[in-house]
Write an enzyme that holds these catalytic residues in place. Sequence first.
Site, PDB file in Angstrom:
ATOM      1  N   ARG A  50       0.830  -1.206   0.000  1.00  0.00           N
ATOM      2  CA  ARG A  50       0.000   0.000   0.000  1.00  0.00           C
ATOM      3  C   ARG A  50       0.867   1.260   0.000  1.00  0.00           C
ATOM      4  NH1 ARG A  50      -4.475   0.593   4.605  1.00  0.00           N
ATOM      5  NH2 ARG A  50      -2.628   0.896   5.894  1.00  0.00           N
ATOM      6  N   LYS A 149      -2.382   7.037   1.438  1.00  0.00           N
ATOM      7  CA  LYS A 149      -2.227   7.311   2.869  1.00  0.00           C
ATOM      8  C   LYS A 149      -1.141   8.375   3.004  1.00  0.00           C
ATOM      9  CE  LYS A 149      -2.493   5.019   7.273  1.00  0.00           C
ATOM     10  NZ  LYS A 149      -2.627   3.727   7.989  1.00  0.00           N
ATOM     11  N   GLU A 182     -15.650   6.603   7.265  1.00  0.00           N
ATOM     12  CA  GLU A 182     -14.664   5.907   8.089  1.00  0.00           C
ATOM     13  C   GLU A 182     -14.335   6.726   9.322  1.00  0.00           C
ATOM     14  OE1 GLU A 182     -11.371   5.337   5.477  1.00  0.00           O
ATOM     15  OE2 GLU A 182     -10.886   7.466   5.358  1.00  0.00           O
TER      16      GLU A 182
END
Length: 282
Positions: A50, A149, A182
């Site tokens: 990721r 991220k 989220e």
Amino acid sequence: MLIFLNGSLVPQEEARVSVLDRGFLYGDGVFETLRAYSGKIFRPGDHLNRLFCSAKSLLIKHDFTSDYLEDALYKTLRENNLADAYLRLTITRGQSGPGPDIEDCSGPTLTITAREFRGYPEDTYQRGISAVIVNTIRIPASALNPQIKSLNFLNNIMARIEAKGAGASEAFMLNTDGYVAEGTVSNIFIVKDGIALTAPLSIGILDGVTRSQVTALAQKNNIRLMEYPFRPEEILSADECFITSTLYEVMPVTSVNHKQIGNGNPGNITLTLLGLYRTTIY
């Protein structure tokens, strides 16, 4: 504490990153949070994959390999004499001149920190935590890919400040269409009529490593689980609620907006998934 900085382990007080680094100036970088149990880092490959995807999306050039970064993570863990730990790996675009242009960047800055972390007290999982649905809206996917991220974490920080001001442990953010997206550091699940529900990635959420693991465990163990966009009122009428993250693992949420979820105790499906998750660790 020893910090891994651009290939070397240095004492914390000697670890220096330039004030011209774009991570400092613009939040121009990516990161991953990992956890070690008894000296073993949990699912490093998933986190590093990721990380590389995030860096590629931001056009951050680097020569790091998975093997190099995993070795650096373990070296940081060992040299700090840690077995149970929280690790943070950060890559920034490096130094550059003023302004948004990236053509003259010096090359990436890599840092890894490791701190002792033995998890949350076990009684927290027995009573659950509280959350509130905040006014801070999740950044839409049309503005920034939610799978990146990035170091620019202000959206989540402001949501967490809002939650803490309301006396809650976690903030639940909505997307621009009013669906539950989220938490600030977590993915959200609810349970209704024996079915676990979690928002699909398409509504603009990060594909959490723990979320993916829990979804796979549910499927493997015949626990009904669906990706389904739900609204705030559906949380409040749910039988169970829980969140997932590297540090939280599978954490029951027993109160949202100061209203009891279900019977006010962690539910059977939540605790079953927590137990299953922990079997993959120990």
